[in-house]
Design a protein around this motif. Structure first.
Motif, short mmCIF file in Angstrom:
data_model
loop_
_atom_site.label_atom_id
_atom_site.label_comp_id
_atom_site.label_asym_id
_atom_site.label_seq_id
_atom_site.Cartn_x
_atom_site.Cartn_y
_atom_site.Cartn_z
N ASP A 22 0.86 -1.17 0.00
CA ASP A 22 0.00 0.00 0.00
C ASP A 22 0.90 1.23 0.00
N LEU A 23 0.32 2.38 -0.22
CA LEU A 23 1.04 3.64 -0.13
C LEU A 23 0.14 4.60 0.63
N ASP A 25 0.01 8.37 3.31
CA ASP A 25 0.69 9.56 3.81
C ASP A 25 0.22 9.90 5.22
N ALA A 92 1.80 8.36 -5.80
CA ALA A 92 0.48 7.74 -5.62
C ALA A 92 -0.17 7.43 -6.96
N VAL A 161 -2.54 11.30 -2.00
CA VAL A 161 -2.49 9.83 -1.93
C VAL A 161 -3.91 9.26 -1.86
N GLU A 162 -4.75 9.82 -0.99
CA GLU A 162 -6.13 9.34 -0.87
C GLU A 162 -6.90 9.60 -2.16
N GLN A 164 -5.76 9.60 -5.24
CA GLN A 164 -5.39 8.57 -6.23
C GLN A 164 -5.97 7.21 -5.85
N ARG A 165 -6.02 6.91 -4.55
CA ARG A 165 -6.60 5.64 -4.09
C ARG A 165 -8.07 5.57 -4.49
#
Length: 166
Positions: A22-23, A25, A92, A161-162, A164-165
């Motif tokens: 996972d990635l 922040d 991300a 990051v969120e 892109q998720r």
């Protein structure tokens, strides 16, 4: 590669993991095998949470300040970048498979009526074979009926990051 191509990669440690699970922040969302992006924010500096991410099992950190990683009792594999906020967005996007490349996106700005306009657009643009979704004040909503979906962190605009998720 994405960070290098964007001119953001300054360097890396010698032993990078081959796979990340996972990635994130947010150090509270780190799970074993995840990459942690330390972003310098207005109120907090993600570099302050590197040790917490390491204790939670982070396999890699993406940082602007390599000295903060070197100061750990057990240094972590790391990517050193310039402009951590931009690097977070690029990393991300690459990690989650460049989702924006497969989406048609519309942005709504203004002083009044954004939430209503977005709801109308989501309803009009929705098709069974290509569902429409929206992200904003009401959260993440899917389909013409606006079914609430998880994610977004309760923010009108999530971090890179969120986003892109999602």
């Amino acid at each position: 590669e994405a960070l290098r191509d964007a001119g953001l990669l300054v360097g890396s440690s010698a032993s990078l993991p081959e796979v990340l699970n996972d990635l994130v922040d947010d150090s509270r969302r780190v799970a074993p095998g995840a990459g942690f992006v330390a972003v310098k924010g207005h109120a907090q500096d993600g570099h302050d949470w590197i040790a917490t991410a390491q204790q939670a099992g982070a396999a890699l950190v993406i940082v602007e300040d390599q000295a903060r990683v070197a100061a750990l009792s057990t240094p972590m594999p790391s990517l050193i970048v310039r402009d951590g906020r931009r690097a977070a967005a690029v990393a991300a996007a690459a990690f989650f498979g460049w989702p924006a490349r497969a989406l048609v996106m519309v942005g709504v700005t203004g002083t009044n009526g954004k939430t209503t306009t977005v709801g109308l657009l989501r309803h009009v643009l929705h098709r069974d074979d290509q569902p429409a979704a929206s992200l904003g004040t009401l959260g993440v909503l899917l389909g013409s009926e606006g079914t609430p979906m998880p994610g977004g962190g309760g923010l009108t605009t999530p971090g890179p990051v969120e986003l892109q998720r999602l």
